[in-house]
Design a protein around this motif. Structure first.
Motif, PDB file in Angstrom:
ATOM      1  N   ASP A 152     -27.525 -44.022  22.802  1.00 53.12           N
ATOM      2  CA  ASP A 152     -26.154 -43.675  23.148  1.00 53.12           C
ATOM      3  C   ASP A 152     -26.031 -42.205  23.541  1.00 53.12           C
ATOM      4  N   SER A 153     -26.861 -41.342  22.914  1.00 56.45           N
ATOM      5  CA  SER A 153     -26.805 -39.920  23.255  1.00 56.45           C
ATOM      6  C   SER A 153     -27.277 -39.671  24.685  1.00 56.45           C
ATOM      7  N   ARG A 154     -28.088 -40.611  25.235  1.00 60.93           N
ATOM      8  CA  ARG A 154     -28.556 -40.482  26.620  1.00 60.93           C
ATOM      9  C   ARG A 154     -27.663 -41.256  27.591  1.00 60.93           C
ATOM     10  N   GLY A 155     -26.633 -41.928  27.059  1.00 56.35           N
ATOM     11  CA  GLY A 155     -25.792 -42.757  27.909  1.00 56.35           C
ATOM     12  C   GLY A 155     -26.510 -44.002  28.383  1.00 56.35           C
ATOM     13  N   ASP A 156     -27.515 -44.446  27.633  1.00 54.43           N
ATOM     14  CA  ASP A 156     -28.352 -45.580  28.037  1.00 54.43           C
ATOM     15  C   ASP A 156     -27.790 -46.870  27.436  1.00 54.43           C
ATOM     16  N   ASN A 157     -26.745 -47.419  28.050  1.00 54.72           N
ATOM     17  CA  ASN A 157     -26.105 -48.623  27.524  1.00 54.72           C
ATOM     18  C   ASN A 157     -27.007 -49.850  27.627  1.00 54.72           C
ATOM     19  N   ARG A 158     -27.933 -49.833  28.588  1.00 55.60           N
ATOM     20  CA  ARG A 158     -28.875 -50.960  28.708  1.00 55.60           C
ATOM     21  C   ARG A 158     -29.704 -51.090  27.435  1.00 55.60           C
ATOM     22  N   SER A 159     -30.231 -49.962  26.953  1.00 60.25           N
ATOM     23  CA  SER A 159     -31.039 -50.004  25.730  1.00 60.25           C
ATOM     24  C   SER A 159     -30.203 -50.367  24.522  1.00 60.25           C
ATOM     25  N   VAL A 160     -28.949 -49.893  24.474  1.00 57.84           N
ATOM     26  CA  VAL A 160     -28.075 -50.234  23.355  1.00 57.84           C
ATOM     27  C   VAL A 160     -27.899 -51.750  23.264  1.00 57.84           C
ATOM     28  N   GLY A 161     -27.620 -52.390  24.403  1.00 55.74           N
ATOM     29  CA  GLY A 161     -27.459 -53.837  24.414  1.00 55.74           C
ATOM     30  C   GLY A 161     -28.734 -54.561  24.028  1.00 55.74           C
ATOM     31  N   THR A 162     -29.872 -54.051  24.522  1.00 58.11           N
ATOM     32  CA  THR A 162     -31.155 -54.687  24.197  1.00 58.11           C
ATOM     33  C   THR A 162     -31.452 -54.589  22.705  1.00 58.11           C
ATOM     34  N   ILE A 163     -31.220 -53.418  22.131  1.00 54.04           N
ATOM     35  CA  ILE A 163     -31.463 -53.224  20.698  1.00 54.04           C
ATOM     36  C   ILE A 163     -30.626 -54.190  19.885  1.00 54.04           C
ATOM     37  N   LEU A 164     -29.354 -54.331  20.239  1.00 52.36           N
ATOM     38  CA  LEU A 164     -28.460 -55.209  19.483  1.00 52.36           C
ATOM     39  C   LEU A 164     -28.924 -56.660  19.562  1.00 52.36           C
ATOM     40  N   ARG A 165     -29.268 -57.120  20.763  1.00 50.38           N
ATOM     41  CA  ARG A 165     -29.684 -58.517  20.918  1.00 50.38           C
ATOM     42  C   ARG A 165     -30.995 -58.801  20.188  1.00 50.38           C
ATOM     43  N   VAL A 166     -31.971 -57.925  20.362  1.00 49.93           N
ATOM     44  CA  VAL A 166     -33.279 -58.152  19.731  1.00 49.93           C
ATOM     45  C   VAL A 166     -33.172 -58.111  18.214  1.00 49.93           C
ATOM     46  N   SER A 167     -32.403 -57.164  17.688  1.00 49.38           N
ATOM     47  CA  SER A 167     -32.292 -57.025  16.235  1.00 49.38           C
ATOM     48  C   SER A 167     -31.555 -58.213  15.614  1.00 49.38           C
ATOM     49  N   VAL A 168     -30.508 -58.712  16.285  1.00 46.24           N
ATOM     50  CA  VAL A 168     -29.811 -59.896  15.782  1.00 46.24           C
ATOM     51  C   VAL A 168     -30.751 -61.104  15.790  1.00 46.24           C
ATOM     52  N   ALA A 169     -31.481 -61.291  16.873  1.00 40.36           N
ATOM     53  CA  ALA A 169     -32.416 -62.417  16.959  1.00 40.36           C
ATOM     54  C   ALA A 169     -33.492 -62.328  15.878  1.00 40.36           C
ATOM     55  N   LEU A 170     -34.029 -61.112  15.677  1.00 38.74           N
ATOM     56  CA  LEU A 170     -35.072 -60.924  14.666  1.00 38.74           C
ATOM     57  C   LEU A 170     -34.536 -61.223  13.267  1.00 38.74           C
ATOM     58  N   SER A 171     -33.392 -60.628  12.924  1.00 36.30           N
ATOM     59  CA  SER A 171     -32.828 -60.816  11.582  1.00 36.30           C
ATOM     60  C   SER A 171     -32.456 -62.268  11.332  1.00 36.30           C
ATOM     61  N   LEU A 172     -31.868 -62.901  12.347  1.00 36.40           N
ATOM     62  CA  LEU A 172     -31.448 -64.290  12.177  1.00 36.40           C
ATOM     63  C   LEU A 172     -32.653 -65.212  12.004  1.00 36.40           C
ATOM     64  N   ALA A 173     -33.704 -64.973  12.780  1.00 39.93           N
ATOM     65  CA  ALA A 173     -34.908 -65.808  12.669  1.00 39.93           C
ATOM     66  C   ALA A 173     -35.552 -65.667  11.290  1.00 39.93           C
ATOM     67  N   VAL A 174     -35.694 -64.432  10.825  1.00 44.69           N
ATOM     68  CA  VAL A 174     -36.315 -64.196   9.516  1.00 44.69           C
ATOM     69  C   VAL A 174     -35.457 -64.797   8.407  1.00 44.69           C
ATOM     70  N   SER A 175     -34.126 -64.628   8.508  1.00 45.49           N
ATOM     71  CA  SER A 175     -33.248 -65.121   7.444  1.00 45.49           C
ATOM     72  C   SER A 175     -33.235 -66.650   7.386  1.00 45.49           C
ATOM     73  N   LEU A 176     -33.246 -67.307   8.539  1.00 46.04           N
ATOM     74  CA  LEU A 176     -33.270 -68.770   8.540  1.00 46.04           C
ATOM     75  C   LEU A 176     -34.591 -69.302   7.991  1.00 46.04           C
ATOM     76  N   PHE A 177     -35.683 -68.629   8.318  1.00 43.66           N
ATOM     77  CA  PHE A 177     -36.980 -69.022   7.754  1.00 43.66           C
ATOM     78  C   PHE A 177     -36.976 -68.860   6.236  1.00 43.66           C
ATOM     79  N   ALA A 178     -36.444 -67.712   5.756  1.00 46.56           N
ATOM     80  CA  ALA A 178     -36.379 -67.467   4.319  1.00 46.56           C
ATOM     81  C   ALA A 178     -35.465 -68.483   3.632  1.00 46.56           C
ATOM     82  N   ALA A 179     -34.338 -68.832   4.287  1.00 47.78           N
ATOM     83  CA  ALA A 179     -33.423 -69.814   3.709  1.00 47.78           C
ATOM     84  C   ALA A 179     -34.099 -71.177   3.584  1.00 47.78           C
TER      85      ALA A 179
END
Length: 509
Positions: free
Chosen positions: A63-90
């Motif tokens: 965000d400090s670089r104004g790089d909204n593309r990376s911000v969106g990518t980080i959000l999508r990848v992190s949600v997918a990662l957390s959701l996958a790990v949590s469903l496996f653990a569940a």
């Protein structure tokens, strides 16, 4: 300020179920709920221990670089990662629920409550990522709103479902209480989702492409680079707490204390004294959370002046706000314990640990600084070293009859000091940061005067009622302390100006 207000409100509200639930389902029912917590905490640490902080850090840098593309990518990848790990653990928890509830938790009646707990894993996984996103954007309002909403829904639903299911037995009443916690997490998640819709990440085409960075090249690797050491550090804390409970009770038995007495002493220490010491944790948590994106953004620009200023500000606030708690808990430990617990037998424990708590309050900002400056492994090592020394001291001291529970208190105190000093040395070597000794002397002077005021009011028993005398002593002593902070310029016009800006409506950016 936003996170502090929410944290204080949530801590106050948190006393409601602590008082009401035992009266409704008794100590045995509460015990069934408590059996679910340790395993749940370990699972949540594995799922979401370090990902939120990694998201906050990487979003702040992009965000400090104004790089909204990376911000969106980080959000999508992190949600997918957390959701996958949590469903496996569940799924693992569901398949092994019988084994876990009978062998690890030692009471088969906890099985229903454990099954009810499983849905909380994906809920926390997603909500933690979204909170990390907003913290990376340095917008603390969604986090505060979600935490407060979660607390309110959890309190109402926990008490309601525990009462509704009580006629079916304690096993179902405990499961009803856990169901209330799950619904509270769901309510907090909905609030975050609504806030996310208002603050939707801009499409990549709306923003010019910036120079490729580590985030663009490998978002998953960038997230794991920070998340894994942070998760490891938190796991050390969780496992250390588990081992501490086992070793302390067994060491006290070796020292000649009856098993019931050993459990009672450790329960007083961890269930009554330590929570009081952690009361200022609302502030240190808010400092740590807000410090990560702030330092990450400054580090990405190579702005060491801002880094030093933020570190000094956070450390000064941690010490200044923790000091009055240290004074009151140290001097008035007896009446505080009597008022809260109806028993002052644990007052000596509080009195011994209170002076060392200031190290605990400095620890969170220092650890956050190491994580923000790409040194999560250093924080992990420091935490591990402190935990190892603590456990060794418990075995060495608490097993001796002349020490007993005091040996455990010494071990905990040494851990507070050691980890904080190791973090401080690491941050100083990394940034060249130095605290001003005069600030500590000023705080010490204010604490001494505050102590004299508190003791004078308490000893004169002006109101004749212990509860009122305690409240008046604490209030007037704190007022004197705040006035001294202003007089000694530990709180200056810049701090007042920042608070004033916080309350004024924001214009368009």
């Amino acid at each position: 300020m936003i996170l502090l207000a929410a944290g204080l409100l949530n801590r106050i509200l948190g006393f409601v179920p602590r008082i009401a639930l035992p009266r409704m389902i008794g100590a045995e029912g509460v015990g069934l709920i408590q059996l679910v917590f340790p395993f749940t905490i370990v699972m949540l640490t594995l799922i979401a221990g370090g990902i939120p902080l990694a998201v906050a850090k990487l979003v702040a840098e992009a965000d400090s670089r104004g790089d909204n593309r990376s911000v969106g990518t980080i959000l999508r990848v992190s949600v997918a990662l957390s959701l996958a790990v949590s469903l496996f653990a569940a799924a693992i928890c569901f398949l092994l629920s019988d084994l876990i509830s009978t062998r690890i938790m030692t009471d088969a009646r906890v099985h229903t409550a454990f099954l009810t707990m499983i849905p909380v894993l994906p809920l926390v996984a997603v909500s933690s990522v979204w909170r990390g996103y907003f913290q990376g954007k340095q917008n603390m309002i969604p986090t505060a709103l979600s935490q407060t909403t979660e607390t309110l829904f959890r309190i109402a639903a926990t008490l309601l479902f525990a009462w509704l299911f009580l006629p079916f037995g304690l096993e179902y009443a405990a499961a009803g209480a856990v169901l209330g916690m799950v619904l509270g997490e769901l309510a907090g998640l909905v609030v975050l989702w609504l806030q996310l819709r208002k603050d939707r990440v801009k499409p990549p085409n709306d923003t010019p492409r910036v120079k490729a960075s580590r985030i663009d090249e490998s978002p998953l690797k960038a997230i794991l680079h920070t998340a894994i050491p942070v998760t490891g550090s938190k796991m050390i804390g969780s496992l250390s707490y588990l081992l501490e409970s086992i070793l302390t009770v067994r060491s006290l038995v070796v020292a000649g204390v009856a098993a019931a007495g050993a459990t009672a002493q450790y329960g007083a220490l961890q269930g009554m004294v330590i929570p009081l010491l952690l009361l200022p944790g609302a502030l240190t948590y808010s400092l740590a959370v807000s410090l990560v994106p702030s330092l990450s953004e400054a580090a990405s620009r190579g702005d060491w002046v801002t880094i030093h200023a933020r570190l000094h500000q956070s450390m000064r606030l941690a010490v200044v706000t923790g000091a009055p708690f240290v004074v009151l808990m140290g001097l008035l430990a007896g009446p505080i314990c009597t008022l809260l617990y109806g028993d002052d037998s644990m007052a000596d424990m509080l009195r011994w640990l209170a002076p060392l708590a200031v190290f605990l309050y400095m620890q969170a900002p220092l650890q956050a600084a190491l994580q923000a400056l790409n040194r999560p492994g250093t924080a992990l090592f420091n935490t591990f070293a402190g935990a190892a020394v603590k456990l060794a001291l418990i075995i060495q001291l608490a097993t001796k009859p002349q020490f007993g529970i005091v040996g455990a208190i010494i071990a905990i105190g040494v851990n507070m000091i050691l980890v904080t000093l190791l973090h401080w040395i690491s941050v100083a070597r990394l940034t060249g940061f130095r605290m001003h000794p005069l600030d500590f002397l000023k705080v010490l002077l204010a604490m001494i005067v505050m102590s004299a005021v508190a003791l004078w009011i308490w000893n004169h028993d002006l109101l004749g009622v212990d509860g009122l005398n305690l409240a008046v002593s604490a209030l007037l002593a704190t007022v004197v302390y705040l006035l001294l902070l202003v007089a000694l310029r530990l709180i200056d016009r810049h701090d007042v100006t920042r608070i004033g800006r916080f309350f004024r409506p924001r214009g368009p950016s």
